[in-house]
Design an enzyme around this catalytic site. Structure first.
Site, PDB file in Angstrom:
ATOM      1  N   LYS A  26       0.831  -1.197   0.000  1.00  0.00           N
ATOM      2  CA  LYS A  26       0.000   0.000   0.000  1.00  0.00           C
ATOM      3  C   LYS A  26       0.875   1.260   0.000  1.00  0.00           C
ATOM      4  O   LYS A  26       2.091   1.178   0.222  1.00  0.00           O
ATOM      5  CB  LYS A  26      -0.918  -0.039   1.226  1.00  0.00           C
ATOM      6  CG  LYS A  26      -1.927  -1.201   1.214  1.00  0.00           C
ATOM      7  CD  LYS A  26      -2.713  -1.210   2.506  1.00  0.00           C
ATOM      8  CE  LYS A  26      -3.829  -2.233   2.486  1.00  0.00           C
ATOM      9  NZ  LYS A  26      -4.642  -2.173   3.722  1.00  0.00           N
ATOM     10  N   TYR A  66     -12.611  -2.522  -2.690  1.00  0.00           N
ATOM     11  CA  TYR A  66     -13.136  -2.408  -1.325  1.00  0.00           C
ATOM     12  C   TYR A  66     -14.656  -2.275  -1.313  1.00  0.00           C
ATOM     13  O   TYR A  66     -15.226  -1.652  -0.417  1.00  0.00           O
ATOM     14  CB  TYR A  66     -12.477  -1.229  -0.613  1.00  0.00           C
ATOM     15  CG  TYR A  66     -11.037  -1.506  -0.185  1.00  0.00           C
ATOM     16  CD1 TYR A  66     -10.715  -2.628   0.579  1.00  0.00           C
ATOM     17  CD2 TYR A  66     -10.000  -0.636  -0.525  1.00  0.00           C
ATOM     18  CE1 TYR A  66      -9.410  -2.885   0.978  1.00  0.00           C
ATOM     19  CE2 TYR A  66      -8.678  -0.885  -0.127  1.00  0.00           C
ATOM     20  CZ  TYR A  66      -8.397  -2.010   0.628  1.00  0.00           C
ATOM     21  OH  TYR A  66      -7.107  -2.266   1.032  1.00  0.00           O
ATOM     22  N   ASN A 129      -1.518  -0.037   7.429  1.00  0.00           N
ATOM     23  CA  ASN A 129      -1.036  -1.393   7.719  1.00  0.00           C
ATOM     24  C   ASN A 129      -0.237  -2.020   6.577  1.00  0.00           C
ATOM     25  O   ASN A 129      -0.168  -3.226   6.431  1.00  0.00           O
ATOM     26  CB  ASN A 129      -2.182  -2.283   8.217  1.00  0.00           C
ATOM     27  CG  ASN A 129      -3.292  -2.417   7.195  1.00  0.00           C
ATOM     28  OD1 ASN A 129      -3.173  -1.944   6.064  1.00  0.00           O
ATOM     29  ND2 ASN A 129      -4.375  -3.082   7.568  1.00  0.00           N
ATOM     30  N   HIS A 132      -1.677  -5.400   1.537  1.00  0.00           N
ATOM     31  CA  HIS A 132      -2.953  -6.088   1.314  1.00  0.00           C
ATOM     32  C   HIS A 132      -2.672  -7.508   0.848  1.00  0.00           C
ATOM     33  O   HIS A 132      -1.719  -7.730   0.108  1.00  0.00           O
ATOM     34  CB  HIS A 132      -3.772  -5.366   0.228  1.00  0.00           C
ATOM     35  CG  HIS A 132      -4.933  -6.198  -0.253  1.00  0.00           C
ATOM     36  ND1 HIS A 132      -6.134  -6.217   0.416  1.00  0.00           N
ATOM     37  CD2 HIS A 132      -5.058  -7.066  -1.292  1.00  0.00           C
ATOM     38  CE1 HIS A 132      -6.959  -7.056  -0.205  1.00  0.00           C
ATOM     39  NE2 HIS A 132      -6.331  -7.589  -1.241  1.00  0.00           N
ATOM     40  N   GLU A 143      -9.962 -10.274  -7.318  1.00  0.00           N
ATOM     41  CA  GLU A 143      -9.017  -9.164  -7.197  1.00  0.00           C
ATOM     42  C   GLU A 143      -7.922  -9.226  -8.269  1.00  0.00           C
ATOM     43  O   GLU A 143      -7.499  -8.185  -8.785  1.00  0.00           O
ATOM     44  CB  GLU A 143      -8.404  -9.163  -5.792  1.00  0.00           C
ATOM     45  CG  GLU A 143      -9.432  -8.793  -4.725  1.00  0.00           C
ATOM     46  CD  GLU A 143      -8.886  -8.886  -3.300  1.00  0.00           C
ATOM     47  OE1 GLU A 143      -7.690  -9.220  -3.119  1.00  0.00           O
ATOM     48  OE2 GLU A 143      -9.658  -8.617  -2.358  1.00  0.00           O
TER      49      GLU A 143
HETATM   50  N1  UDP Z   1      -9.324  -0.395   7.659  1.00  0.00           N
HETATM   51  C1  UDP Z   1      -9.273   0.778   8.381  1.00  0.00           C
HETATM   52  N2  UDP Z   1      -9.960   0.858   9.580  1.00  0.00           N
HETATM   53  C2  UDP Z   1     -10.671  -0.185  10.058  1.00  0.00           C
HETATM   54  C3  UDP Z   1     -10.732  -1.380   9.327  1.00  0.00           C
HETATM   55  C4  UDP Z   1     -10.040  -1.455   8.123  1.00  0.00           C
HETATM   56  O1  UDP Z   1      -8.641   1.743   7.975  1.00  0.00           O
HETATM   57  O2  UDP Z   1     -11.269  -0.051  11.144  1.00  0.00           O
HETATM   58  C5  UDP Z   1      -8.603  -0.479   6.390  1.00  0.00           C
HETATM   59  C6  UDP Z   1      -7.256  -1.188   6.530  1.00  0.00           C
HETATM   60  O3  UDP Z   1      -6.339  -0.562   5.636  1.00  0.00           O
HETATM   61  C7  UDP Z   1      -7.589  -2.577   6.064  1.00  0.00           C
HETATM   62  C8  UDP Z   1      -8.566  -2.287   4.940  1.00  0.00           C
HETATM   63  O4  UDP Z   1      -9.359  -1.220   5.456  1.00  0.00           O
HETATM   64  O5  UDP Z   1      -6.426  -3.270   5.635  1.00  0.00           O
HETATM   65  C9  UDP Z   1      -9.455  -3.418   4.503  1.00  0.00           C
HETATM   66  O6  UDP Z   1     -10.124  -3.941   5.616  1.00  0.00           O
HETATM   67  P1  UDP Z   1     -10.280  -5.508   5.799  1.00  0.00           P
HETATM   68  O7  UDP Z   1     -11.210  -5.731   6.937  1.00  0.00           O
HETATM   69  O8  UDP Z   1     -10.591  -6.143   4.489  1.00  0.00           O
HETATM   70  O9  UDP Z   1      -8.808  -5.928   6.295  1.00  0.00           O
HETATM   71  P2  UDP Z   1      -7.631  -6.716   5.556  1.00  0.00           P
HETATM   72  O10 UDP Z   1      -8.267  -7.733   4.648  1.00  0.00           O
HETATM   73  O11 UDP Z   1      -6.809  -5.696   4.807  1.00  0.00           O
HETATM   74  O12 UDP Z   1      -6.837  -7.351   6.649  1.00  0.00           O
HETATM   75 MG    MG Z   2      -9.756  -7.591   3.242  1.00  0.00          MG
END
Ligand code: UDP
Ligand code: MG
Length: 168
Positions: A26, A66, A129, A132, A143
């Protein structure tokens, strides 16, 4: 074909699917010069890189990527973060790569991410974080199609020296 020691063969053994998954560094990961670190972790694990590109992610791709999170309160901030600079999108292939890559990146919330995972080693906040990775085989298929043209994926032969060449 190379047969890794100790790996059960197909008959009676676990079913082995040749999976692919989408991994993306990211914008914060790119800014922090962590692209090589992420690639290195997947390479040294034995996964096979079959597609990679750097791009400024277009909003329509991010919106589709997303789509399940569109109603979340953090969605606008997420899109703006993901648009804040280039990402490096990759497709990795290998045995159970979807599940393995989720384990390698760690918990979504960096606070909960175990040390040794990418998020657990390099980030402190859920909104930054680093990386992805697709969370299911079906999600990965969707994806990969979203981020890559078929012609951008390279089917190179694995010489059999690495553990991504487990037989079926
Ligand atoms: N995210 C965020 N705040 C939250 C939850 C998610 O900013 O409370 C962002 C974070 O960058 C995360 C992304 O949204 O990686 C996608 O969320 P998901 O639940 O799909 O998590 P991932 O699959 O990336 O672990
Ligand atoms: Mg996810």
């Amino acid at each position: 074909m190379f047969i890794a020691p100790g790996v059960p063969r197909a008959a009676g053994g676990p079913t082995w699917t040749q999976e692919r998954t989408l991994v993306a560094v990211k914008p914060d990961g790119v800014q922090r010069r962590l692209v090589g670190t992420v690639i290195q972790r997947f390479e040294r694990r034995g996964f096979k890189l079959v597609g990679m590109k750097m791009l400024q992610a277009p909003e329509n791709i991010l919106a589709e990527h997303y789509q399940d999170l569109q109603r979340k309160p953090f969605y606008p901030a997420l899109i703006s973060y993901m648009s804040s600079g280039p990402v490096v999108a990759m497709v990795w292939e290998g045995y159970n790569v979807v599940r393995a890559s989720r384990a390698m990146i760690g918990h979504t919330d960096s606070t909960e991410a175990a040390p040794g995972t990418i998020r657990g080693d390099f980030s402190i906040h859920i909104s930054r974080n680093i990386v992805h990775a697709s969370d299911s085989v079906e999600g990965a298929r969707r994806e990969i199609q979203l981020w890559f043209q078929n012609s951008e994926l390279v089917n190179w032969a694995d010489g059999g020296h690495h553990n991504s060449s487990y037989p079926g």
